[in-house]
Design an enzyme around this catalytic site. Structure first.
Site, PDB file in Angstrom:
ATOM      1  N   ASP A 115       6.370  -0.080  -6.826  1.00 13.26           N
ATOM      2  CA  ASP A 115       4.980  -0.208  -7.265  1.00 13.26           C
ATOM      3  C   ASP A 115       4.466   1.109  -7.849  1.00 13.26           C
ATOM      4  O   ASP A 115       3.918   1.140  -8.942  1.00 13.26           O
ATOM      5  CB  ASP A 115       4.088  -0.682  -6.108  1.00 13.26           C
ATOM      6  CG  ASP A 115       4.292   0.106  -4.813  1.00 13.26           C
ATOM      7  OD1 ASP A 115       5.162   0.999  -4.748  1.00 13.26           O
ATOM      8  OD2 ASP A 115       3.579  -0.185  -3.828  1.00 13.26           O
ATOM      9  N   PHE A 142      -6.223   7.436  -5.480  1.00 12.41           N
ATOM     10  CA  PHE A 142      -5.620   6.435  -4.605  1.00 12.41           C
ATOM     11  C   PHE A 142      -5.991   5.045  -5.114  1.00 12.41           C
ATOM     12  O   PHE A 142      -7.155   4.694  -5.195  1.00 12.41           O
ATOM     13  CB  PHE A 142      -6.054   6.613  -3.146  1.00 12.41           C
ATOM     14  CG  PHE A 142      -5.171   5.829  -2.220  1.00 12.41           C
ATOM     15  CD1 PHE A 142      -3.969   6.365  -1.784  1.00 12.41           C
ATOM     16  CD2 PHE A 142      -5.496   4.533  -1.848  1.00 12.41           C
ATOM     17  CE1 PHE A 142      -3.107   5.620  -0.977  1.00 12.41           C
ATOM     18  CE2 PHE A 142      -4.650   3.782  -1.041  1.00 12.41           C
ATOM     19  CZ  PHE A 142      -3.455   4.334  -0.608  1.00 12.41           C
TER      20      PHE A 142
END
Ligand code: IMP
Ligand code: MG
Length: 178
Positions: free
Chosen positions: A99, A150
């Site tokens: 990912d 993030f």
């Protein structure tokens, strides 16, 4: 957009175009060959399921779940395997579906392990945060480079949440502050 998300970094449409380009490169590079798509649980599940359906080569699936030993900034270069692949990867063309690559420590240890097992290993990651890289690891297929934020969604989580979002969003700082 849900309230925990500050902004959308990559929309569903942009993700689809990015995955399409990755698939075209893999289709060209492996034309007439077969690959093992090694899906790293859990974050890569959504990406890999889209990617595999755009591949027109022979694909078999394997799954692994790994975590780095030790915490903090200490990099031991070792990984703990919590779920291992079920078939012999010796001599196989293995493409690791990731990912996101952050420090690269987990991936470096994983690619070394698979090479020891005799696999021809390449890495295909949807996202990469180059500014965070600690380990030197060759990544042949990178969908998109992103800043040091993030992110969650499209398989990626914070505390096991937000994996099912169809887009990639930047999480509000207050969500991980408390
Ligand atoms: P690395 O060993 O530091 O490269 O760790 C990569 C792993 O950390 C990824 O496979 C993700 O599971 C997780 N990770 C790194 N950055 C993010 C992020 O921004 N959002 C969600 N998970 C992340
Ligand atoms: Mg992951």
């Amino acid at each position: 957009m849900i309230k925990e998300i500050k902004s959308i970094l990559v929309s569903a449409e942009e993700i689809d175009k990015t995955v399409e380009k990755l698939a075209q490169r893999i289709n060209a590079d492996y034309a007439g060959k077969s690959i093992v798509l090694l899906i790293i649980l859990k974050g890569s599940v959504v990406f890999a399921s889209d990617l595999m359906r755009k591949l027109d080569i022979d694909v078999t699936l394997e799954f692994m779940q790994v975590s780095s030993y030790g915490g903090g900034s200490v990099s031991t270069g070792q990984i703990k395997i919590t779920k291992d692949a079920q078939t012999d990867l010796n001599g196989r063309n293995v493409i690791i579906a990731e990912d996101i690559i952050d420090s690269g420590n987990t991936l470096k240890a994983l690619t070394e392990l698979l090479k020891k097992r005799g696999a021809n290993v390449e890495v295909c990651t949807l996202l990469s945060k180059p500014s965070r890289r600690e380990a030197q690891v060759d990544v042949k297929y990178i969908g998109m480079e992103i800043p040091d934020e993030f992110v969650v969604g499209y398989g990626m989580d914070y505390d096991e949440k937000f994996r099912s979002l169809p887009y990639i969003g930047i999480l509000k700082e207050e969500v991980y502050a408390d």
